[in-house]
Design an enzyme around this catalytic site. Structure first.
Site, mmCIF file in Angstrom:
data_model
loop_
_atom_site.group_PDB
_atom_site.id
_atom_site.type_symbol
_atom_site.label_atom_id
_atom_site.label_comp_id
_atom_site.label_asym_id
_atom_site.label_seq_id
_atom_site.Cartn_x
_atom_site.Cartn_y
_atom_site.Cartn_z
ATOM 1 N N HIS B 66 38.655 48.647 43.473
ATOM 2 C CA HIS B 66 38.740 47.317 43.155
ATOM 3 C C HIS B 66 39.122 47.017 41.740
ATOM 4 C CE1 HIS B 66 34.440 48.273 42.438
ATOM 5 N NE2 HIS B 66 34.735 46.908 41.682
ATOM 6 N N CYS B 67 39.517 45.990 41.441
ATOM 7 C CA CYS B 67 39.740 45.423 39.935
ATOM 8 C C CYS B 67 40.232 44.052 39.780
ATOM 9 C CB CYS B 67 40.936 46.348 39.375
ATOM 10 S SG CYS B 67 42.280 45.733 40.085
#
Lengths: 496, 150
Positions: B66-67
């Site tokens: 994720h980011c």
């Protein structure tokens, strides 16, 4: 058992919430109550004062710094990485329960935590139960807590400069033009000039951190710059209070705007500081600065016309001015009036100089006295400042009273004004004279009628201290309900 | 929410299992095709940067690359299931369920609330079991969307 937990991770979108969920599930299975503050990107709802007061232990499951950690100083704490809370939540709950049982919290613990609410607090904007007066006081105290070390360090350096170099150290050439390692005058000048630089930061730091307390980091720049403008325009410490509250209020309001998506990312680092600084700076320069500067000029010329009349009344008036803003424009007007008179070498001028210095010494001395004899009416930070204030007052550094006045202006300023007025008029009545423009207790040998002079200072100090104590006691009693009920309120979390 | 967090196009029930990067890229490409990620290289770099801080594999066979990235236009979830598992650095072995969470840079609180709700579901056994047993991509997308919205 009532548990609290804070979860936080670097990105703030996944682990923070997974850990929160895992902890909630595990606590429920183990039959405990838990409230989790998720310090992630969806905004966090800070613990209420009641939750903080009732909790038995706290779990900090975070891979980044937990915000406002000192709220939990009174609680047994279990610390872990955020991942461990996802995989091993039940283990953390067990540890927290064990920690709580090992260290049953003392009945005074939460109060202690409140007392420690010094630097690093973004104060209680979110605290629902706090009255608006105590909210304002919380903001001001946050600003003050950051100012105190500047007052102490700068003031003591200035005092050292006077002690070593005498009162004429103010006229020493800047150490940038030459420094003699073997000369005590050089060292005295160095101390004095370092201290003066630190004092130059008082008002900006005060304004900056009042703003910070209200609206967090984006408000720092408008606050600091607004404070600088207050210095620049001669609006002084009161200008700094205005700038800080203005910047904080403005940014707090702007943060509630729904920014277009393209701008959202740069709101806190660019848009808010930029717009906030422009607006606050403009108001400080144009609206606040002008009238204050004009008032200062008007006051000086009025004083010059007044000096022929009753000397005792003049002493009282100068005393009021010296205490009114503690180094701000009104104080400086009175001081400049006295120093300007020195060059005439007339007897009246020497009387005035003596009265002005005495009246400038009493505010810090009075607050030092008050915070020594009635410790409970002052915060821990204020008491520490009180210890330094003895020396600051003795050195004629009126700024030593600023931290007290900034935290509680409506009670402190009138009190010290009355005491300084008494000191000023007594000094005039006793006919004390002074040829030096500065130096405090270190130039007493130069003073005409030194005994009367010390009596004048003592009288003003005792009166101011008594008034501060009386006003703070009364205020405390009428506010008792809200203050006690919202004890940890100023500790509530930052809003971002 | 105008845009659902996940659609059928963002579900891959047969994710390539060779290594983490291949799996991540396959999911990222789905996000690009759906118009939710504008720049795949920037996005993958941001994913790798997060992964480098600490691997996102979790106990129980889950990976959550994720980011927050400037390349993301809408908060999105791409879901992949791997038969053999992909190593996301968890101590107890490879991940079979891979949730790629893409958040826009500086997204507002409403966006983030949806992602927070998703993250909370990820630790629930029922949620995992439903996804492990699913046979139909459309059903997966529906189920996740309902869970998060509810």
């Amino acid at each position: 058992m009532k548990l609290l937990a804070v979860t936080a991770c670097p990105t703030g979108i996944a682990h923070t919430y997974m850990a929160a969920e895992a902890l909630e599930v595990a606590a429920e299975e183990a039959g405990h109550e838990i409230v989790v503050e998720t310090q992630g990107s969806a905004g966090s709802t800070p613990f209420t004062p009641e939750q903080l007061a009732e909790a038995d232990a706290i779990i900090l499951a975070a891979d980044v710094e937990v915000r406002d950690k000192d709220r939990f100083a009174h609680l047994p704490t279990v610390t872990s990485g955020v991942k461990k809370a996802i995989g091993g939540a039940d283990g953390l709950i067990e540890q927290a329960v064990a920690a709580a049982e090992a260290a049953p919290r003392g009945s005074t613990a939460p109060a202690l935590a409140v007392e420690q609410s010094g630097p690093g607090t973004a104060s209680g904007l979110m605290a629902g139960s706090a009255s608006s007066a105590s909210k304002v006081r919380g903001w001001l105290m946050t600003g003050v807590s950051y100012v105190i070390p500047f007052v102490a360090a700068g003031g003591l350096l200035i005092a050292l400069g006077f002690a070593i170099g005498g009162y004429q150290i103010t006229d020493a050439p800047s150490v940038t033009t030459g420094f003699d390692w073997g000369s005590s005058t050089s060292w005295a000048a160095l101390m004095f000039q370092l201290g003066s630089l630190a004092f130059g930061l008082l008002v900006p730091v005060l304004a900056g951190f009042i703003a910070y307390a209200i609206a967090d980091r984006p408000a720092l720049v408008p606050g600091f710059v607004g404070g600088l403008v207050a210095v620049e325009t001669g609006a002084g410490f009161l200008g700094g209070l205005v700038a800080g509250l203005l910047a904080g209020g403005l940014i707090f309001w702007m943060k509630r705007w729904r920014a277009p998506r393209a701008l959202a990312g740069i709101m806190p680092v660019l848009v808010l500081p930029l717009v906030g600084t422009a607006v606050v700076g403009t108001i400080m320069f144009v609206v606040v600065g002008g009238p204050l500067a004009a008032a200062t000029t008007g006051l000086t010329s009025w004083l010059n016309g007044l000096s022929g009349s009753n000397a005792i009344l003049l002493g009282a008036l100068l005393g009021l001015m010296m205490a009114f803003d503690m180094g701000g424009p009104v104080n400086k007007a009175a001081y400049a009036f006295a120093v300007a008179g020195l060059s005439t070498q007339s007897q009246t001028a020497l009387l005035i100089m003596a009265a002005v210095m005495a009246a400038g010494m009493t505010p810090p001395l009075a607050l030092a006295l008050a915070s020594t004899v009635r410790k409970k009416l002052f915060t821990e930070a204020e008491r520490e400042n009180g210890r330094a204030a003895w020396l600051l007052g003795a050195s004629f550094i009126t700024e030593g009273a600023i931290p007290f006045a900034a935290g509680d202006p409506l009670r402190v300023i009138p009190s010290i004004m009355v005491g300084s007025a008494i000191t000023g008029s007594l000094s005039m009545a006793f006919g004390s004279t002074l040829r030096a423009p500065h130096g405090g207790i270190f130039v007493v040998p130069l003073i005409g009628n030194p005994f009367g002079y010390l009596v004048a200072i003592l009288a003003g100090t005792v009166v101011s201290a008594a008034l501060v104590i009386a006003l703070k006691s009364v205020g405390r009693r009428t506010q008792a309900g809200t203050v006690a009920g919202s004890a940890p309120a100023p500790r509530a979390a930052a809003t971002v | 929410m105008s845009e659902p967090l996940i659609t059928v196009d963002l579900v891959d029930l047969d994710l390539p299992s060779d290594d983490r990067r291949t799996a991540v890229r396959a999911l990222a490409e789905r996000l690009v095709k759906a118009g939710r990620v504008t720049d795949i290289d920037l996005f993958l770099a941001d994913i790798e940067a997060r992964e480098a801080q600490m691997p996102t594999g979790l106990e129980g066979g889950i990976g959550i690359p994720h980011c927050r990235s400037a390349a993301v236009t809408v908060p999105s979830l791409a879901f992949g299931r791997s038969t053999d598992g992909v190593d996301f650095g968890a101590e107890d072995g490879p991940a079979r369920l891979i949730f790629m969470i893409a958040a826009p840079e500086g997204g507002n609180t409403d966006h983030m609330t949806v992602l927070a709700a998703l993250a909370r579901r990820l630790v629930r056994k029922a949620f995992k079991n439903e996804l492990l047993g699913a046979t139909d991509a459309a059903h997966v997308a529906d189920y996740v969307q309902k869970e998060v919205a509810g």
